[in-house]
Each structure stands twice: as C-alpha cells, then as structure tokens.
Design an enzyme around this catalytic site. Structure first.
Site, PDB file in Angstrom:
ATOM      1  N   GLY A  57       0.960  -1.388   0.079  1.00  0.00           N
ATOM      2  CA  GLY A  57      -0.026   0.111  -0.474  1.00  0.00           C
ATOM      3  C   GLY A  57       0.699   0.923  -0.036  1.00  0.00           C
ATOM      4  O   GLY A  57       2.105   1.272   0.620  1.00  0.00           O
ATOM      5  N   GLN A  62       2.823   9.799   1.795  1.00  0.00           N
ATOM      6  CA  GLN A  62       4.014   8.840   1.609  1.00  0.00           C
ATOM      7  C   GLN A  62       5.265   9.582   0.915  1.00  0.00           C
ATOM      8  O   GLN A  62       6.791   9.403   0.474  1.00  0.00           O
ATOM      9  CB  GLN A  62       4.024   7.614   2.008  1.00  0.00           C
ATOM     10  CG  GLN A  62       3.426   7.415   3.426  1.00  0.00           C
ATOM     11  CD  GLN A  62       3.075   6.010   3.156  1.00  0.00           C
ATOM     12  OE1 GLN A  62       2.785   5.401   2.235  1.00  0.00           O
ATOM     13  NE2 GLN A  62       4.310   4.563   3.600  1.00  0.00           N
ATOM     14  N   CYS A 105       6.536  -0.095   7.439  1.00  0.00           N
ATOM     15  CA  CYS A 105       6.055   0.822   6.950  1.00  0.00           C
ATOM     16  C   CYS A 105       6.799   1.836   6.420  1.00  0.00           C
ATOM     17  O   CYS A 105       8.014   1.853   6.647  1.00  0.00           O
ATOM     18  CB  CYS A 105       5.401   2.260   7.875  1.00  0.00           C
ATOM     19  SG  CYS A 105       4.859   3.932   7.228  1.00  0.00           S
ATOM     20  N   LEU A 106       6.677   1.831   4.659  1.00  0.00           N
ATOM     21  CA  LEU A 106       7.910   2.482   3.727  1.00  0.00           C
ATOM     22  C   LEU A 106       8.576   3.881   4.075  1.00  0.00           C
ATOM     23  O   LEU A 106       9.205   3.812   4.303  1.00  0.00           O
ATOM     24  CB  LEU A 106       7.522   2.076   2.568  1.00  0.00           C
ATOM     25  CG  LEU A 106       6.693   1.277   1.628  1.00  0.00           C
ATOM     26  CD1 LEU A 106       6.107   1.397   0.708  1.00  0.00           C
ATOM     27  CD2 LEU A 106       7.894   0.122   2.063  1.00  0.00           C
ATOM     28  N   HIS A 147      -3.913   1.647   7.854  1.00  0.00           N
ATOM     29  CA  HIS A 147      -2.666   1.793   8.167  1.00  0.00           C
ATOM     30  C   HIS A 147      -2.720   2.609   7.287  1.00  0.00           C
ATOM     31  O   HIS A 147      -2.862   3.812   7.596  1.00  0.00           O
ATOM     32  CB  HIS A 147      -1.446   1.099   7.462  1.00  0.00           C
ATOM     33  CG  HIS A 147      -0.541   1.001   7.208  1.00  0.00           C
ATOM     34  ND1 HIS A 147       1.013   0.992   8.276  1.00  0.00           N
ATOM     35  CD2 HIS A 147       0.248   1.909   6.888  1.00  0.00           C
ATOM     36  CE1 HIS A 147       1.525   1.501   7.963  1.00  0.00           C
ATOM     37  NE2 HIS A 147       1.714   2.006   6.989  1.00  0.00           N
ATOM     38  N   GLU A 148      -3.334   2.792   5.756  1.00  0.00           N
ATOM     39  CA  GLU A 148      -3.228   3.661   4.849  1.00  0.00           C
ATOM     40  C   GLU A 148      -4.397   4.936   5.210  1.00  0.00           C
ATOM     41  O   GLU A 148      -3.553   6.258   5.294  1.00  0.00           O
ATOM     42  CB  GLU A 148      -3.702   3.489   3.393  1.00  0.00           C
ATOM     43  CG  GLU A 148      -2.322   1.719   2.826  1.00  0.00           C
ATOM     44  CD  GLU A 148      -1.079   2.611   3.036  1.00  0.00           C
ATOM     45  OE1 GLU A 148      -0.281   3.475   3.011  1.00  0.00           O
ATOM     46  OE2 GLU A 148      -0.515   1.751   3.501  1.00  0.00           O
ATOM     47  N   HIS A 151      -2.224   7.007   7.354  1.00  0.00           N
ATOM     48  CA  HIS A 151      -1.658   8.056   6.846  1.00  0.00           C
ATOM     49  C   HIS A 151      -2.622   9.577   6.820  1.00  0.00           C
ATOM     50  O   HIS A 151      -2.115  10.497   6.828  1.00  0.00           O
ATOM     51  CB  HIS A 151      -0.986   7.654   5.859  1.00  0.00           C
ATOM     52  CG  HIS A 151       0.355   7.036   5.845  1.00  0.00           C
ATOM     53  ND1 HIS A 151       1.641   6.602   6.545  1.00  0.00           N
ATOM     54  CD2 HIS A 151       0.489   5.445   5.161  1.00  0.00           C
ATOM     55  CE1 HIS A 151       2.496   6.150   6.204  1.00  0.00           C
ATOM     56  NE2 HIS A 151       1.590   4.922   6.363  1.00  0.00           N
TER      57      HIS A 151
HETATM   58  O1  K1U Z   1       1.745   2.256   4.393  1.00  0.00           O
HETATM   59  C1  K1U Z   1       3.147   1.456   3.917  1.00  0.00           C
HETATM   60  O2  K1U Z   1       4.202   2.416   4.513  1.00  0.00           O
HETATM   61  C2  K1U Z   1       2.998   0.631   2.843  1.00  0.00           C
HETATM   62  C3  K1U Z   1       2.651  -0.378   4.289  1.00  0.00           C
HETATM   63  C4  K1U Z   1       1.598  -1.086   4.202  1.00  0.00           C
HETATM   64  C5  K1U Z   1       1.647  -2.064   5.211  1.00  0.00           C
HETATM   65  C6  K1U Z   1       1.657  -3.606   5.367  1.00  0.00           C
HETATM   66  C7  K1U Z   1       2.040  -4.234   6.285  1.00  0.00           C
HETATM   67  C8  K1U Z   1       0.617  -3.956   7.513  1.00  0.00           C
HETATM   68  C9  K1U Z   1       0.545  -2.861   7.320  1.00  0.00           C
HETATM   69  C10 K1U Z   1       0.704  -1.911   6.396  1.00  0.00           C
HETATM   70  C11 K1U Z   1       3.658  -2.341   3.703  1.00  0.00           C
HETATM   71  O3  K1U Z   1       3.692  -1.696   2.214  1.00  0.00           O
HETATM   72  S1  K1U Z   1       4.918  -2.485   4.463  1.00  0.00           S
HETATM   73  C12 K1U Z   1       5.796  -3.528   3.389  1.00  0.00           C
HETATM   74  C13 K1U Z   1       5.667  -4.923   2.279  1.00  0.00           C
HETATM   75  O4  K1U Z   1       6.116  -5.205   1.327  1.00  0.00           O
HETATM   76  C14 K1U Z   1       4.176  -6.088   3.121  1.00  0.00           C
HETATM   77  C15 K1U Z   1       3.295  -5.684   3.903  1.00  0.00           C
HETATM   78  C16 K1U Z   1       3.546  -7.246   4.322  1.00  0.00           C
HETATM   79  C17 K1U Z   1       2.321  -8.231   3.921  1.00  0.00           C
HETATM   80  C18 K1U Z   1       3.455  -8.143   1.920  1.00  0.00           C
HETATM   81  C19 K1U Z   1       4.748  -6.996   1.989  1.00  0.00           C
HETATM   82 ZN    ZN Z   2       2.872   2.919   6.145  1.00  0.00          ZN
END
Ligand code: K1U
Ligand code: ZN
Length: 182
Positions: A57, A62, A105-106, A147-148, A151
């Site tokens: 996401g 971001q 979170c990125l 989560h998004e 943000h």
């Molecule tokens: O908002 C962001 O920074 C993106 C974030 C979203 C998120 C992931 C996991 C739980 C809640 C929100 C990410 O993409 S983190 C990294 C990720 O690549 C990932 C996480 C879980 C499963 C697969 C990928």
């Molecule tokens: Zn995030």
C-alpha cells in the site's frame, strides 16, 4: 544491458518516499475535489513507487502530497499488478473484530511491530474514474486499508504503539540520521 523504453518510463515515474520524521507525514490530508488526469497520473506514479519499494500500500503523504488518495495491492505475488486499488476520499464505515498484525511502513525504515486493529472493515471511496465504490475487506487487506487511512489522518503505526516502544524507535532513528549526517 540496455534498459527498454517501458522500464525507463516506469523508473521515471517512481517518486521519492518520505520517511520519519518528515513533517508531511503528520499533516491531515485534504479531500480531493476533482478526479482528473493529474490525479490519475499521481495514482499511477504511486502504484509504480509501491511496486518498486516493494509494498502492499501507499498513501499520498508518503510521496509528499497531502490529499486523500491511497493505492493498495494485497494480492499474492503472482497476481500483483493485475487489479490494484486506487481509493480517493476513502472512509471506513464499518469495523468488526480484532486482529494483531506485525506491521511495517515504507516511511518507518528498519522497524516492524505488532499493532491491534479491526479484523474486518467496510470502506467507501471513489475509484480512479470518480465512481463510488465499496470494499469489504478482512485479513491483510483490512489491516493495510486501516494503516493507509491512518496516513491520511497524519498518523503512523508508531502512534498506535506504547510510548515506550515509540520513543525507543524515535531515538534509534534520530541516531541513525545523525550518523548519516542528515
Ligand atoms: O504504508 C506503507 O508504508 C506500506 C506498508 C503497508 C502495510 C503493510 C503491512 C501491514 C500494514 C500496512 C507496506 O507495504 S510494508 C511492507 C510490505 O511490503 C509488506 C507487508 C506485509 C505483507 C507483504 C508486504
Ligand atoms: Zn505506512
């Protein structure tokens, strides 16, 4: 090896991801008033940025934009890119159940933590053509949407942790930035 035209165009579309403690991550976003080509272009660039990261996401703050726009793709690896979600002015209209999920979170480098959220949510939003849509989500998609949407309120998952964990991360991050000379 030469980079093909498609790859080069995709690379140009990638936006820098803002990281903690960038103040733009704490700003409450404005509603989108017009769904036009400029907004669709931003959504496409956010999708390229999310896939490149990689993440599941990405929210507009971001990439430095304080508008109510998120992109999400929680499908399995082999289906990624086939049916991404672009959500404009999203809001959660129903919450149900409870789940604890290890989130990353990125915008919060080198850190993950368990966060408690609703297990199922219903989200209303506009799609990339400005049409109303409803998403009924559970599991990872429900967690990612919450989560998004946080943000868009200027909130990070760090804000849902205990003060102790949050402050430990903040100290570690400040030390890391000082070491990098930032
Ligand atoms: O908002 C962001 O920074 C993106 C974030 C979203 C998120 C992931 C996991 C739980 C809640 C929100 C990410 O993409 S983190 C990294 C990720 O690549 C990932 C996480 C879980 C499963 C697969 C990928
Ligand atoms: Zn995030």
């Amino acid at each position: 090896m030469a980079v093909g035209g498609g790859d080069a165009l995709r690379a140009m579309a990638i936006l820098p991801i803002r990281t903690f403690p960038d103040p733009v991550l704490s700003v409450r976003c404005q509603a989108v008033r017009q769904v036009d080509d400029a907004l669709r272009d931003l959504a496409d660039r956010m999708l390229e940025t999310m896939y490149d990261a990689p993440g599941v996401g990405l929210a507009a703050p971001q990439v430095g934009r304080s508008c109510n726009l998120v992109v999400v793709d929680c499908t399995p690896q082999e289906e990624r890119g086939q049916s991404p979600l672009v959500l404009i002015n999203p809001r959660i209209v129903e919450y149900d159940g409870e789940i604890v999920f290890e989130e990353g979170c990125l915008s919060v480098p080198d850190y993950t933590a368990d966060v408690r959220r609703a297990e199922r949510v219903v989200v209303h939003a506009l799609d990339r053509d400005g049409r109303p849509m409803e998403i009924r989500a559970d599991g990872l998609l429900a967690v990612c949407l919450q989560h998004e949407l946080d943000h868009l309120e200027g909130r990070l998952f760090l804000d849902r942790l205990s003060p102790l964990k949050r402050n430990l991360y903040k100290k570690r991050r400040m030390k890391q930035l000082r070491r990098e000379g930032l």
